[in-house]
Write a protein that holds these residues in place. Structure first.
Motif, PDB file in Angstrom:
ATOM      1  N   ALA A 198     -14.017   1.309  -9.441  1.00 33.14           N
ATOM      2  CA  ALA A 198     -13.906   0.398  -8.264  1.00 33.14           C
ATOM      3  C   ALA A 198     -12.499   0.125  -7.998  1.00 33.14           C
ATOM      4  CB  ALA A 198     -14.590  -0.841  -8.948  1.00 33.14           C
ATOM      5  N   ALA A 199     -11.562  -0.042  -9.222  1.00 32.62           N
ATOM      6  CA  ALA A 199     -10.153  -0.493  -8.759  1.00 32.62           C
ATOM      7  C   ALA A 199      -9.445   0.853  -8.099  1.00 32.62           C
ATOM      8  CB  ALA A 199      -9.383  -0.431  -9.988  1.00 32.62           C
ATOM      9  N   MET A 200      -9.976   1.967  -8.327  1.00 33.18           N
ATOM     10  CA  MET A 200      -9.440   3.063  -7.525  1.00 33.18           C
ATOM     11  C   MET A 200      -9.662   3.114  -6.210  1.00 33.18           C
ATOM     12  SD  MET A 200     -10.201   6.395 -10.173  1.00 33.18           S
ATOM     13  CE  MET A 200      -9.583   6.163 -11.970  1.00 33.18           C
ATOM     14  N   CYS A 201     -10.980   2.981  -5.771  1.00 30.36           N
ATOM     15  CA  CYS A 201     -11.412   2.620  -4.533  1.00 30.36           C
ATOM     16  C   CYS A 201     -10.747   1.505  -3.710  1.00 30.36           C
ATOM     17  CB  CYS A 201     -12.856   2.488  -4.288  1.00 30.36           C
ATOM     18  SG  CYS A 201     -13.978   3.896  -4.847  1.00 30.36           S
ATOM     19  N   LYS A 202     -10.679   0.317  -4.386  1.00 36.61           N
ATOM     20  CA  LYS A 202      -9.738  -0.944  -3.755  1.00 36.61           C
ATOM     21  C   LYS A 202      -8.542  -0.604  -3.459  1.00 36.61           C
ATOM     22  CE  LYS A 202     -11.300  -4.897  -5.203  1.00 36.61           C
ATOM     23  NZ  LYS A 202     -11.586  -6.141  -6.204  1.00 36.61           N
ATOM     24  N   TRP A 203      -7.693   0.290  -4.228  1.00 38.84           N
ATOM     25  CA  TRP A 203      -6.358   0.613  -4.241  1.00 38.84           C
ATOM     26  C   TRP A 203      -6.197   1.757  -3.298  1.00 38.84           C
ATOM     27  CZ3 TRP A 203      -4.353   5.357  -6.246  1.00 38.84           C
ATOM     28  CH2 TRP A 203      -2.927   5.582  -5.997  1.00 38.84           C
ATOM     29  N   TYR A 204      -6.935   2.938  -3.105  1.00 36.75           N
ATOM     30  CA  TYR A 204      -6.621   4.093  -2.461  1.00 36.75           C
ATOM     31  C   TYR A 204      -7.062   4.094  -1.091  1.00 36.75           C
ATOM     32  CZ  TYR A 204      -6.242   9.269  -1.585  1.00 36.75           C
ATOM     33  OH  TYR A 204      -5.920  10.268  -0.869  1.00 36.75           O
TER      34      TYR A 204
ATOM     35  N   PRO B  30      -7.637   1.504   1.085  1.00 39.03           N
ATOM     36  CA  PRO B  30      -6.713   0.740   2.070  1.00 39.03           C
ATOM     37  C   PRO B  30      -5.687   1.359   2.350  1.00 39.03           C
ATOM     38  CG  PRO B  30      -8.272  -0.802   0.792  1.00 39.03           C
ATOM     39  CD  PRO B  30      -8.382   0.603   0.305  1.00 39.03           C
ATOM     40  N   LYS B  31      -5.112   2.150   1.134  1.00 40.14           N
ATOM     41  CA  LYS B  31      -3.722   2.704   1.334  1.00 40.14           C
ATOM     42  C   LYS B  31      -3.741   4.109   2.389  1.00 40.14           C
ATOM     43  CE  LYS B  31      -0.535   5.216  -1.691  1.00 40.14           C
ATOM     44  NZ  LYS B  31      -0.550   6.431  -1.122  1.00 40.14           N
ATOM     45  N   VAL B  32      -4.747   4.576   2.220  1.00 40.83           N
ATOM     46  CA  VAL B  32      -4.804   5.737   3.151  1.00 40.83           C
ATOM     47  C   VAL B  32      -5.119   5.593   4.588  1.00 40.83           C
ATOM     48  CG1 VAL B  32      -6.193   7.781   3.546  1.00 40.83           C
ATOM     49  CG2 VAL B  32      -5.719   7.568   1.272  1.00 40.83           C
ATOM     50  N   SER B  33      -6.067   4.367   4.643  1.00 40.49           N
ATOM     51  CA  SER B  33      -6.425   3.832   6.051  1.00 40.49           C
ATOM     52  C   SER B  33      -5.020   3.332   6.574  1.00 40.49           C
ATOM     53  CB  SER B  33      -7.260   2.871   5.804  1.00 40.49           C
ATOM     54  OG  SER B  33      -8.462   3.421   5.293  1.00 40.49           O
ATOM     55  N   CYS B  34      -4.200   2.667   6.093  1.00 37.77           N
ATOM     56  CA  CYS B  34      -2.976   2.169   6.448  1.00 37.77           C
ATOM     57  C   CYS B  34      -2.081   3.240   6.848  1.00 37.77           C
ATOM     58  CB  CYS B  34      -2.524   1.146   5.245  1.00 37.77           C
ATOM     59  SG  CYS B  34      -1.220   0.203   6.264  1.00 37.77           S
ATOM     60  N   GLU B  35      -2.190   4.297   6.234  1.00 38.18           N
ATOM     61  CA  GLU B  35      -1.192   5.498   6.508  1.00 38.18           C
ATOM     62  C   GLU B  35      -1.796   5.875   7.841  1.00 38.18           C
ATOM     63  OE1 GLU B  35      -0.937   8.052   2.917  1.00 38.18           O
ATOM     64  OE2 GLU B  35      -0.055   6.337   1.909  1.00 38.18           O
ATOM     65  N   ILE B  36      -2.976   6.252   7.819  1.00 39.21           N
ATOM     66  CA  ILE B  36      -3.416   7.000   8.967  1.00 39.21           C
ATOM     67  C   ILE B  36      -3.305   6.119  10.154  1.00 39.21           C
ATOM     68  CG2 ILE B  36      -5.709   7.635  10.294  1.00 39.21           C
ATOM     69  CD1 ILE B  36      -6.735   8.461   7.279  1.00 39.21           C
ATOM     70  N   LEU B  37      -3.494   4.819  10.157  1.00 42.19           N
ATOM     71  CA  LEU B  37      -3.378   3.827  11.271  1.00 42.19           C
ATOM     72  C   LEU B  37      -1.828   3.814  11.707  1.00 42.19           C
ATOM     73  CD1 LEU B  37      -5.806   1.087  10.449  1.00 42.19           C
ATOM     74  CD2 LEU B  37      -5.901   2.679  12.508  1.00 42.19           C
ATOM     75  N   HIS B  38      -1.021   3.889  10.661  1.00 44.25           N
ATOM     76  CA  HIS B  38       0.427   3.872  11.227  1.00 44.25           C
ATOM     77  C   HIS B  38       0.709   5.091  11.892  1.00 44.25           C
ATOM     78  CE1 HIS B  38       4.599   2.924  10.263  1.00 44.25           C
ATOM     79  NE2 HIS B  38       4.725   4.104   9.874  1.00 44.25           N
TER      80      HIS B  38
ATOM     81  N   GLY C 112      -6.441  -8.760   0.384  1.00 44.10           N
ATOM     82  CA  GLY C 112      -7.489  -9.515  -0.068  1.00 44.10           C
ATOM     83  C   GLY C 112      -8.418  -8.760  -1.475  1.00 44.10           C
ATOM     84  N   ASP C 113      -8.213  -7.539  -1.322  1.00 37.97           N
ATOM     85  CA  ASP C 113      -8.725  -6.714  -2.665  1.00 37.97           C
ATOM     86  C   ASP C 113      -7.729  -6.843  -3.667  1.00 37.97           C
ATOM     87  OD1 ASP C 113     -10.916  -6.178  -1.418  1.00 37.97           O
ATOM     88  OD2 ASP C 113     -10.086  -4.132  -0.816  1.00 37.97           O
ATOM     89  N   GLY C 114      -6.547  -7.654  -3.560  1.00 36.39           N
ATOM     90  CA  GLY C 114      -5.635  -7.357  -4.625  1.00 36.39           C
ATOM     91  C   GLY C 114      -4.596  -6.572  -4.197  1.00 36.39           C
ATOM     92  N   THR C 115      -3.456  -6.807  -4.836  1.00 38.87           N
ATOM     93  CA  THR C 115      -2.401  -6.055  -4.401  1.00 38.87           C
ATOM     94  C   THR C 115      -2.456  -4.785  -5.385  1.00 38.87           C
ATOM     95  OG1 THR C 115      -0.984  -6.798  -6.441  1.00 38.87           O
ATOM     96  CG2 THR C 115      -0.768  -8.074  -4.227  1.00 38.87           C
ATOM     97  N   ALA C 116      -1.661  -3.664  -4.764  1.00 34.84           N
ATOM     98  CA  ALA C 116      -1.842  -2.315  -5.107  1.00 34.84           C
ATOM     99  C   ALA C 116      -1.483  -2.257  -6.745  1.00 34.84           C
ATOM    100  CB  ALA C 116      -1.098  -1.255  -4.324  1.00 34.84           C
ATOM    101  N   GLN C 117      -0.182  -3.066  -7.089  1.00 40.06           N
ATOM    102  CA  GLN C 117       0.044  -3.156  -8.162  1.00 40.06           C
ATOM    103  C   GLN C 117      -0.883  -3.495  -9.310  1.00 40.06           C
ATOM    104  OE1 GLN C 117       1.835  -4.530  -5.641  1.00 40.06           O
ATOM    105  NE2 GLN C 117       3.250  -2.953  -5.676  1.00 40.06           N
ATOM    106  N   VAL C 118      -1.763  -4.660  -8.832  1.00 40.41           N
ATOM    107  CA  VAL C 118      -2.893  -5.213  -9.900  1.00 40.41           C
ATOM    108  C   VAL C 118      -3.843  -4.129 -10.116  1.00 40.41           C
ATOM    109  CG1 VAL C 118      -4.521  -6.899  -9.944  1.00 40.41           C
ATOM    110  CG2 VAL C 118      -2.399  -7.521  -9.136  1.00 40.41           C
ATOM    111  N   GLN C 119      -4.218  -3.557  -8.998  1.00 43.38           N
ATOM    112  CA  GLN C 119      -5.249  -2.379  -8.909  1.00 43.38           C
ATOM    113  C   GLN C 119      -4.874  -1.366 -10.110  1.00 43.38           C
ATOM    114  OE1 GLN C 119      -8.141  -3.193  -8.232  1.00 43.38           O
ATOM    115  NE2 GLN C 119      -7.627  -4.859  -7.173  1.00 43.38           N
ATOM    116  N   LYS C 120      -3.579  -0.899  -9.977  1.00 36.83           N
ATOM    117  CA  LYS C 120      -2.962  -0.046 -10.650  1.00 36.83           C
ATOM    118  C   LYS C 120      -3.044  -0.129 -12.264  1.00 36.83           C
ATOM    119  CE  LYS C 120      -0.218   2.226  -7.147  1.00 36.83           C
ATOM    120  NZ  LYS C 120       1.156   2.518  -6.699  1.00 36.83           N
ATOM    121  N   LEU C 121      -2.615  -1.535 -12.244  1.00 33.92           N
ATOM    122  CA  LEU C 121      -2.645  -2.089 -13.788  1.00 33.92           C
ATOM    123  C   LEU C 121      -4.204  -2.097 -14.360  1.00 33.92           C
ATOM    124  CD1 LEU C 121      -1.049  -3.375 -16.111  1.00 33.92           C
ATOM    125  CD2 LEU C 121      -1.588  -5.793 -15.126  1.00 33.92           C
ATOM    126  N   VAL C 122      -5.057  -2.512 -13.563  1.00 33.70           N
ATOM    127  CA  VAL C 122      -6.529  -2.459 -13.979  1.00 33.70           C
ATOM    128  C   VAL C 122      -6.781  -0.809 -14.538  1.00 33.70           C
ATOM    129  CG1 VAL C 122      -8.979  -2.578 -13.216  1.00 33.70           C
ATOM    130  CG2 VAL C 122      -7.260  -4.471 -12.730  1.00 33.70           C
TER     131      VAL C 122
END
Length: 86
Positions: free
Chosen positions: A9-15, A17-25, A55-65
């Protein structure tokens, strides 16, 4: 099935939105200044995805989880008392 899925779940919550942000950029870069106008939805979608990342938590928190689930909780302690070296 009752299996633990915290790291997945943490991988999905991190990865995702990251990929979506890169695509939209890349869409904004492709369309240039016109991509930021209200004629195209790219700018609003970019803002929406940025909100998802916060909203899902920062990337750093998800990576820590993820790291705690994979390496173990004791491997990633920041508190000296938690390590038993009080």
């Amino acid at each position: 099935r009752g299996l633990p899925h915290t790291s997945e779940a943490a991988m999905c919550k991190w990865y995702l939105p990251k990929v979506s942000c890169e695509i939209l950029h890349q869409c904004l870069i492709l369309h240039g200044h016109y991509g930021y106008t209200t004629d195209l939805p790219h700018h609003q979608r970019y803002n929406d995805v940025l909100g998802l990342q916060l909203g899902d938590g920062t990337a750093q928190v998800q990576k820590l989880v993820i790291a705690r689930e994979k390496a173990g909780r004791m491997a990633l302690q920041y508190d000296k008392k938690a390590k038993g070296t009080a």
